[in-house]
Motif scaffolding. Sequence first.
Motif, PDB file in Angstrom:
ATOM      1  N   ILE A 334       0.795  -1.225   0.000  1.00  0.00           N
ATOM      2  CA  ILE A 334       0.000   0.000   0.000  1.00  0.00           C
ATOM      3  C   ILE A 334       0.830   1.278   0.000  1.00  0.00           C
ATOM      4  CG2 ILE A 334      -1.962  -1.112   1.111  1.00  0.00           C
ATOM      5  CD1 ILE A 334      -1.047   0.012   3.754  1.00  0.00           C
ATOM      6  N   SER A 335       2.065   1.231   0.435  1.00  0.00           N
ATOM      7  CA  SER A 335       2.875   2.446   0.529  1.00  0.00           C
ATOM      8  C   SER A 335       3.435   2.826  -0.838  1.00  0.00           C
ATOM      9  CB  SER A 335       4.029   2.255   1.514  1.00  0.00           C
ATOM     10  OG  SER A 335       3.538   1.946   2.808  1.00  0.00           O
ATOM     11  N   VAL A 336       3.745   4.141  -0.985  1.00  0.00           N
ATOM     12  CA  VAL A 336       4.357   4.639  -2.215  1.00  0.00           C
ATOM     13  C   VAL A 336       5.858   4.450  -2.096  1.00  0.00           C
ATOM     14  CG1 VAL A 336       4.648   6.627  -3.717  1.00  0.00           C
ATOM     15  CG2 VAL A 336       2.486   6.301  -2.479  1.00  0.00           C
ATOM     16  N   LEU A 337       6.388   3.464  -2.817  1.00  0.00           N
ATOM     17  CA  LEU A 337       7.798   3.090  -2.687  1.00  0.00           C
ATOM     18  C   LEU A 337       8.435   2.986  -4.056  1.00  0.00           C
ATOM     19  CD1 LEU A 337       7.397   0.273  -0.004  1.00  0.00           C
ATOM     20  CD2 LEU A 337       8.137   2.620   0.412  1.00  0.00           C
ATOM     21  N   TRP A 346      15.869 -10.431   8.117  1.00  0.00           N
ATOM     22  CA  TRP A 346      17.188 -10.884   8.553  1.00  0.00           C
ATOM     23  C   TRP A 346      18.196  -9.800   8.211  1.00  0.00           C
ATOM     24  CZ3 TRP A 346      14.711 -12.524   4.179  1.00  0.00           C
ATOM     25  CH2 TRP A 346      15.371 -12.336   2.961  1.00  0.00           C
ATOM     26  N   PRO A 347      19.108  -9.499   9.085  1.00  0.00           N
ATOM     27  CA  PRO A 347      20.066  -8.409   8.830  1.00  0.00           C
ATOM     28  C   PRO A 347      21.282  -8.838   8.028  1.00  0.00           C
ATOM     29  CG  PRO A 347      20.324  -9.184  11.048  1.00  0.00           C
ATOM     30  CD  PRO A 347      19.183  -9.972  10.491  1.00  0.00           C
ATOM     31  N   LYS A 348      21.626 -10.096   8.106  1.00  0.00           N
ATOM     32  CA  LYS A 348      22.856 -10.556   7.495  1.00  0.00           C
ATOM     33  C   LYS A 348      22.718 -10.576   5.978  1.00  0.00           C
ATOM     34  CE  LYS A 348      26.339 -14.215   7.888  1.00  0.00           C
ATOM     35  NZ  LYS A 348      26.692 -15.508   8.535  1.00  0.00           N
ATOM     36  N   GLY A 349      23.564  -9.814   5.270  1.00  0.00           N
ATOM     37  CA  GLY A 349      23.580  -9.808   3.811  1.00  0.00           C
ATOM     38  C   GLY A 349      22.488  -8.954   3.187  1.00  0.00           C
ATOM     39  N   SER A 350      21.751  -8.165   3.943  1.00  0.00           N
ATOM     40  CA  SER A 350      20.680  -7.329   3.386  1.00  0.00           C
ATOM     41  C   SER A 350      20.983  -5.855   3.666  1.00  0.00           C
ATOM     42  CB  SER A 350      19.330  -7.713   3.987  1.00  0.00           C
ATOM     43  OG  SER A 350      19.332  -7.508   5.394  1.00  0.00           O
ATOM     44  N   VAL A 351      20.307  -4.982   2.946  1.00  0.00           N
ATOM     45  CA  VAL A 351      20.435  -3.549   3.178  1.00  0.00           C
ATOM     46  C   VAL A 351      19.794  -3.231   4.522  1.00  0.00           C
ATOM     47  CG1 VAL A 351      19.960  -1.251   2.277  1.00  0.00           C
ATOM     48  CG2 VAL A 351      20.397  -3.146   0.692  1.00  0.00           C
ATOM     49  N   TYR A 352      20.551  -2.531   5.363  1.00  0.00           N
ATOM     50  CA  TYR A 352      20.111  -2.402   6.760  1.00  0.00           C
ATOM     51  C   TYR A 352      18.808  -1.587   6.880  1.00  0.00           C
ATOM     52  CZ  TYR A 352      20.406  -1.934  11.808  1.00  0.00           C
ATOM     53  OH  TYR A 352      20.128  -1.995  13.155  1.00  0.00           O
ATOM     54  N   TYR A 353      18.644  -0.532   6.066  1.00  0.00           N
ATOM     55  CA  TYR A 353      17.428   0.288   6.227  1.00  0.00           C
ATOM     56  C   TYR A 353      16.208  -0.495   5.769  1.00  0.00           C
ATOM     57  CZ  TYR A 353      16.939   1.366   1.219  1.00  0.00           C
ATOM     58  OH  TYR A 353      16.737   1.280  -0.129  1.00  0.00           O
ATOM     59  N   ARG A 354      16.383  -1.433   4.820  1.00  0.00           N
ATOM     60  CA  ARG A 354      15.262  -2.266   4.401  1.00  0.00           C
ATOM     61  C   ARG A 354      14.933  -3.278   5.500  1.00  0.00           C
ATOM     62  NH1 ARG A 354      13.625  -2.001  -0.744  1.00  0.00           N
ATOM     63  NH2 ARG A 354      12.798  -4.131  -0.640  1.00  0.00           N
ATOM     64  N   PHE A 355      15.952  -3.760   6.182  1.00  0.00           N
ATOM     65  CA  PHE A 355      15.729  -4.668   7.307  1.00  0.00           C
ATOM     66  C   PHE A 355      14.952  -3.947   8.424  1.00  0.00           C
ATOM     67  CE2 PHE A 355      17.471  -5.660  11.558  1.00  0.00           C
ATOM     68  CZ  PHE A 355      16.845  -6.876  11.769  1.00  0.00           C
ATOM     69  N   GLU A 356      15.360  -2.722   8.748  1.00  0.00           N
ATOM     70  CA  GLU A 356      14.658  -1.977   9.795  1.00  0.00           C
ATOM     71  C   GLU A 356      13.199  -1.708   9.401  1.00  0.00           C
ATOM     72  OE1 GLU A 356      16.985   1.522  10.447  1.00  0.00           O
ATOM     73  OE2 GLU A 356      17.979   0.628  12.212  1.00  0.00           O
ATOM     74  N   TYR A 357      12.978  -1.387   8.126  1.00  0.00           N
ATOM     75  CA  TYR A 357      11.592  -1.139   7.679  1.00  0.00           C
ATOM     76  C   TYR A 357      10.764  -2.423   7.749  1.00  0.00           C
ATOM     77  CZ  TYR A 357       7.730   0.798   4.992  1.00  0.00           C
ATOM     78  OH  TYR A 357       6.496   1.236   4.594  1.00  0.00           O
TER      79      TYR A 357
END
Length: 398
Positions: A334-337, A346-357
């Motif tokens: 639903i969000s404008v992305l 999972w935080p390992k191997g991913s973009v951190y801000y996407r993990f936090e979102y």
Amino acid sequence: MNPTFQNFDLATSLSAFIRRMTSVTVKFWTRSGDGWALLVDVFVLMPTLKYISSSVDDIRYTLDSNTVLFVLTDGVYVMFSDFPLQTDIFDNGFSRTPSASALNRLRSSASLAEDAAGGPLEKSSSYEAIMRLNTLDECIGDAERTRLAVQADMDEVLKRNRRVLQLVLGERQQEVALAYKRNALAVEGRRLKEAEQVRDDARLQIRRRREQLLAGRAALNAGRAEHARAQDEFADDRLELDSLAFELAKERRRVCTDLQKLYPIEPILDKTLAFSIRGVELPNTAYEGFDEDKLGTALGYTAHLVYLMAYYLGVKLRYPIYPSSLRSYVFDPISVLQGPRAFPLWPKGSVYYRFEYGVFLLNKDIEQLMNSQSLLVIDLRHTLPNLKCLLLALDAQQ
């Protein structure tokens, strides 16, 4: 000779007293040798002038030589001495030139009229206008006499034939009255036919309405009976529905209790508001310096538990969860992305801000589950404490 002299306007050149005088002295001068000599010196009394025509061009008389014409506003006039065929209107109608006594009487009459009026005489009407008025007066008198004579004749005829005329008049009156009554009778007959037609139409409509009312009353009675039967069935269905809803809620709470056994959430004694799921600690938002494998495992357990609770509680999550152990993720439809809408848990191997979102969306799903059970979220960042509160509330409702 027929000399013509220049016109002059008395209205602007002379005073009102002079303009209204009834007499005038006319003098004609002629050249004689080296000088001028008086040729004619005549005293003219204006009332004695004779009207001969409305204009000079319309004169039908033969005038003598050197006749003096007076052209006034209402016509052309001459003196009696210049016009031979005149009637002495002052001496009882004899055909002759007015005498000196007549002229003296005219002068005396003019003087007396001026004295009586308090000044010079005013101009009234012309001779032609007076003659037209005289002729019109005679015509009016003749017409009046003729009218009176005709009226007298008609009165005499009416007196002689009064009886006959009364009978004729009465018969005519009776005929008019009879014709009026016949017309009134015809009008009333048409109105009666129209009223009868309206009455017949009204009776037909009333009969149709009565039939419709009977049919509607029968349908109403049938509907009331059907409604009463449906009310009884509805009441039974309502009781059954309430019973099923109660059993369903009870079963959902039981399943959630079983889920709590499968994924036990326990507090960590030496830390405030710190909880673990299946023995794996999951911190509240502060993920720096924490083991990434344990963090991914705890978030995978949590995502699976939230997914199962939403399924059994019948809540459709706004942000769907796709549990897959260490590789679970949340989808944002639903969000404008910009870019992919799947966010890893999972935080390992991913973009951190996407993990936090992704963790934020997981917490929003937990908030939605708590709102479905009328529970208030104090802090959205406390993932396991909020989930533990929801499980305890469901367990207390059993």
